[in-house]
Design a protein around this motif. Sequence first.
Motif, short mmCIF file in Angstrom:
data_model
loop_
_atom_site.label_atom_id
_atom_site.label_comp_id
_atom_site.label_asym_id
_atom_site.label_seq_id
_atom_site.Cartn_x
_atom_site.Cartn_y
_atom_site.Cartn_z
N VAL A 147 0.87 -1.26 -0.03
CA VAL A 147 0.01 0.20 0.08
C VAL A 147 1.03 1.44 -0.02
CG1 VAL A 147 -1.64 1.35 1.47
CG2 VAL A 147 -2.09 -1.19 1.03
N PRO A 148 2.06 1.48 0.87
CA PRO A 148 2.88 2.62 0.85
C PRO A 148 3.34 2.86 -0.42
CG PRO A 148 2.91 1.50 2.92
CD PRO A 148 2.31 0.53 2.02
N PHE A 149 4.04 1.64 -1.06
CA PHE A 149 4.66 1.52 -2.34
C PHE A 149 3.84 2.01 -3.46
CE2 PHE A 149 5.61 -0.44 -6.52
CZ PHE A 149 6.74 -0.26 -6.46
N VAL A 150 2.39 1.60 -3.51
CA VAL A 150 1.54 2.20 -4.63
C VAL A 150 1.31 3.67 -4.26
CG1 VAL A 150 -0.77 1.88 -5.52
CG2 VAL A 150 0.63 -0.17 -5.02
N ARG A 151 1.01 3.98 -3.24
CA ARG A 151 0.95 5.34 -2.82
C ARG A 151 1.82 6.09 -3.11
NH1 ARG A 151 1.02 5.46 2.46
NH2 ARG A 151 -1.39 4.61 2.81
N ASN A 152 3.15 5.85 -3.05
CA ASN A 152 4.21 6.68 -3.22
C ASN A 152 4.65 6.92 -4.72
OD1 ASN A 152 4.60 7.55 -0.42
ND2 ASN A 152 6.12 5.81 -0.17
N HIS A 153 4.33 5.52 -5.47
CA HIS A 153 4.86 5.37 -6.91
C HIS A 153 3.59 5.66 -8.02
CE1 HIS A 153 8.31 3.85 -4.78
NE2 HIS A 153 8.93 3.95 -5.70
N PHE A 154 2.44 5.51 -7.39
CA PHE A 154 1.43 5.70 -8.54
C PHE A 154 0.24 6.58 -8.14
CE2 PHE A 154 3.20 1.38 -8.92
CZ PHE A 154 3.07 0.95 -10.16
N GLY A 155 0.34 6.95 -6.74
CA GLY A 155 -0.45 8.11 -6.44
C GLY A 155 -1.72 7.40 -5.63
N VAL A 239 -6.09 -4.64 1.86
CA VAL A 239 -5.29 -3.70 0.84
C VAL A 239 -6.26 -2.83 -0.18
CG1 VAL A 239 -3.37 -5.08 1.36
CG2 VAL A 239 -4.72 -5.73 -0.57
N ILE A 240 -7.60 -3.41 -0.43
CA ILE A 240 -8.27 -3.07 -1.38
C ILE A 240 -9.25 -1.75 -1.03
CG2 ILE A 240 -10.52 -4.57 -1.04
CD1 ILE A 240 -10.28 -5.01 -4.09
#
Length: 305
Positions: A147-155, A239-240
Motif C-alpha cells: 500500500v505505501p509503495f503504490v501510494r508513493n509511486h502511483f498516487g 489492501v483493497i
Amino acid sequence: MDPIREKIQSKSRETRQELTGKILTYTCIGIIVAVVLSIFAFVASKGIATFTENNASLKQFLTGTDWMPTSNGKDGRPLVGALPMIVGSFGVTILAALIATPFAIGTALYMTEIATKKGRNVLQIVIELLVGIPSVVYGFIGLNVVVPFVRNHFGGSGYGILSGAFVLFVMVLPTVTSLTVDSLRAVPKHYKAASLALGATEWQTIYKVILRSALPGILTAVIFGMARAFGEALAVQMVIGNASLMPTSLLSPASTLTSVLTMGIGNTVMGTVGNNALWSLALVLLLMSLVFNILVKWIGKRGKM
C-alpha cells in the motif's frame, strides 16, 4: 455337500476383502457427492431468497451499482447492486494472473530446463514456503509494504485493485508455478531430442516445441491460479479499501465479493434482506468456481485432441 465342492464355491478371503474395499470406496464417493450437492443446494436456497422472498431484481443485482441492502429504491425493491464487487473481484483476479503468469512460466522453465539439481531444490523450497504462509501474513505485508509503495509511486491512497493484485500475485505464484512445472515435465523427452537433432537451438526448442506442447497444461495452471485468487478474502480485504463503489481506476478503493462477505456476514441477522443479499454474493462465488472448473475440464479435453 462335498467339502471340496463347498470350499470351491464359497467366497475366498481375497474376494471378501475386495468386496469390502468396493463398498468402502463407493460409500466414501457417495458421501463426498452428497456433501457437494448439499453445499450447492444450501447456498442456492439462501442465495435465491433475495429474489423470491425480498423481491429483489436479478437484473438490478447483476448490473446495479448501489449496495444498500437495508434501503429500498424508488420501485420499493432492495438496493442490492453487486456489480462493483463483481468488477472488483474480476479486476484483481485478472490483473494478478497477468502479472503472475510470466514469472511462473519463467521460473518453471528455469527449474525444468536450465537449473542444476541444487538450484531446483532451492526454488522448490522457496515455492513451498510461499504456499505455507498464512493469508493474514500476506495481508499485513501488503498493508505495510504494498500500500505505501503504490501510494508513493502511483498516487492515490494506496488502497485499490492494484494493491490487491500485487498481493494476489505473490499468493497465486506458487500454484501457477507448480502446475506449470508439472506440465513442462509431462512433455515427452523425444520432442526436445528431435528438435535439437534438427539443428534448433536450446531457446528455439523451448519456445517452439516445449512451451507449445505444454500450452494446455499452462492454461490450466493459470485458470487454477485465477480460481485461487477469485476466492481469496482476508489478504485482499486488508489492501483493497473495501468501498462498495464502482471502481473508476486501479488506484481507487474498491471491494470484492469475498471482502464484502467477510465484513458483512457477522453484522447481519439470518433471514433479513442484508443477510440474504450476502448469501446471493456467496452463490455468485460458488457459480464462478464451477465456471473455473468447467474451463479447466474444457482446456484439458482440447489439449488431448
